[in-house]
Scaffold this active site. Structure first.
Site, PDB file in Angstrom:
ATOM      1  N   LYS A   6       0.817  -1.204   0.000  1.00  0.00           N
ATOM      2  CA  LYS A   6       0.000   0.000   0.000  1.00  0.00           C
ATOM      3  C   LYS A   6       0.858   1.265   0.000  1.00  0.00           C
ATOM      4  O   LYS A   6       1.866   1.350   0.703  1.00  0.00           O
ATOM      5  CB  LYS A   6      -0.916   0.030   1.230  1.00  0.00           C
ATOM      6  CG  LYS A   6      -1.965  -1.069   1.259  1.00  0.00           C
ATOM      7  CD  LYS A   6      -2.848  -0.928   2.493  1.00  0.00           C
ATOM      8  CE  LYS A   6      -3.834  -2.085   2.602  1.00  0.00           C
ATOM      9  NZ  LYS A   6      -4.859  -2.032   1.548  1.00  0.00           N
TER      10      LYS A   6
ATOM     11  N   GLY B  19     -11.176  -2.823   8.485  1.00  0.00           N
ATOM     12  CA  GLY B  19     -10.847  -3.018   9.890  1.00  0.00           C
ATOM     13  C   GLY B  19     -12.032  -3.112  10.819  1.00  0.00           C
ATOM     14  O   GLY B  19     -11.872  -3.042  12.034  1.00  0.00           O
TER      15      GLY B  19
ATOM     16  N   SER C   7      -8.251  -7.644   7.991  1.00  0.00           N
ATOM     17  CA  SER C   7      -8.092  -8.067   9.382  1.00  0.00           C
ATOM     18  C   SER C   7      -8.789  -9.389   9.666  1.00  0.00           C
ATOM     19  O   SER C   7      -8.509 -10.032  10.680  1.00  0.00           O
ATOM     20  CB  SER C   7      -8.666  -6.984  10.309  1.00  0.00           C
ATOM     21  OG  SER C   7      -8.206  -5.703   9.940  1.00  0.00           O
TER      22      SER C   7
ATOM     23  N   GLY D   1     -14.222  -5.270   5.443  1.00  0.00           N
ATOM     24  CA  GLY D   1     -15.162  -5.840   6.399  1.00  0.00           C
ATOM     25  C   GLY D   1     -15.465  -7.311   6.216  1.00  0.00           C
ATOM     26  O   GLY D   1     -16.316  -7.863   6.925  1.00  0.00           O
TER      27      GLY D   1
END
Length: 295
Positions: free
Chosen positions: A82, A154, A237, A215
């Site tokens: 990133k 996240g 995550s 998500g």
């Protein structure tokens, strides 16, 4: 030679090779090897997964180059990294390192609130986030070779990724069903290049792949995004913040591949342990919503 290597055809073709797969965020070589063993088509090397970036606050920057190098040396699958929105030098550094893709990412703190990177100036392909067709086409116009929904990174909450993918697809259907003389007005409305609307009208789809991200936390989440028309999924995550990352990684890959095999997804979802803890989007202040970054 550089121009050939960096052509739109080559860069978009590289992204097409990831279609139908899962791309996983990793922060070290061990996680990268787990992702590769689970069947990930690529990994995203970063210092902290989005949930940790959110929890830490402050300014989030490009990962330490030592981490990126460690991941690159650990796996044989493509490695992404990133860069901050608009940060020309971070992107050039990653390009010089030889990463396979750069994600101009809203997960990191934007370096420029007015200008995104001119991605067509780079030989390395870029992936960018979008919430709607206008954002998608602006990024393609700048040279993005791959798209993903922004979702809300996240959070372990898939609702925003669903919203963004449904919106892009609804707007695509609208453009495809328009007459040619309506396209210029729609280009003005979307704030997007007219030539790209013509491409969509001709192709019947986006000219680049569009993955789901933001998500995704369970095998069912991944299958849902594929059911809604995503070309693949990014999991940030959701894997390494779960109770059993190896099991979650394998299950999410299988659910993405066999997204309409509901019996299999039921079996994959058994005995996984706890998924990552989720956040309710409505409880996030607007300034804390990463999806709002960029335009």
């Amino acid at each position: 030679m550089t121009k050939i290597l960096g052509s739109d055809l080559i860069k978009r073709g590289m992204a097409q090779m990831q279609k139908g797969g899962v791309i996983m965020d990793v922060v070290n070589a061990e996680q990268a090897r787990i992702a590769e063993a689970a069947g990930a088509v690529a990994v995203m090397a970063l210092e902290r997964v989005p949930s940790d970036i959110r929890a830490a606050g402050g300014v989030a920057r490009m990962a330490n180059t030592a981490i990126v190098r460690e991941v690159m040396e650990a796996v044989s699958i493509p490695v992404m990294a990133k860069a901050r929105i608009g940060h020309i030098v971070e992107a050039r550094v990653l390009e010089a390192m030889g990463v396979d893709y750069i994600d101009e990412s809203e997960v990191l703190t934007p370096a420029d609130e007015e200008f995104h990177l001119l991605k067509s100036d780079y030989t390395v392909p870029f992936v960018c986030g979008c919430r709607d067709l206008g954002e998608a086409l602006r990024r393609i116009g700048e040279g993005a070779s791959m798209l993903r929904t922004k979702g809300e990174p996240g959070t372990g909450n898939v609702v925003e990724a669903v919203r963004h993918l449904r919106k892009v697809n609804a707007q695509l259907r609208k453009v495809i069903n328009m007459s040619h003389d309506e396209l210029m007005t729609e280009a003005k409305h979307l704030g997007a290049p007219f030539e790209l609307l013509l491409q969509i009208k001709t192709l019947g789809k986006l000219p680049v792949v569009n993955f789901a991200a933001g998500g995704i936390a369970t095998p069912a989440d991944a299958a849902l995004m594929m059911e809604l028309g995503a070309d693949g999924v990014f999991v940030g995550s959701g894997i390494f913040k779960s109770e059993n990352p190896e099991k979650f990684a394998k299950a999410i890959v299988q659910a993405t591949t066999h997204y309409q095999d509901y019996d299999l997804i039921a079996r994959l979802s058994a005995d996984l342990g706890e998924p990552m803890r989720g956040l309710e989007i409505s409880e996030l202040a607007v300034q804390d919503r990463m999806q709002e970054r960029g335009w």
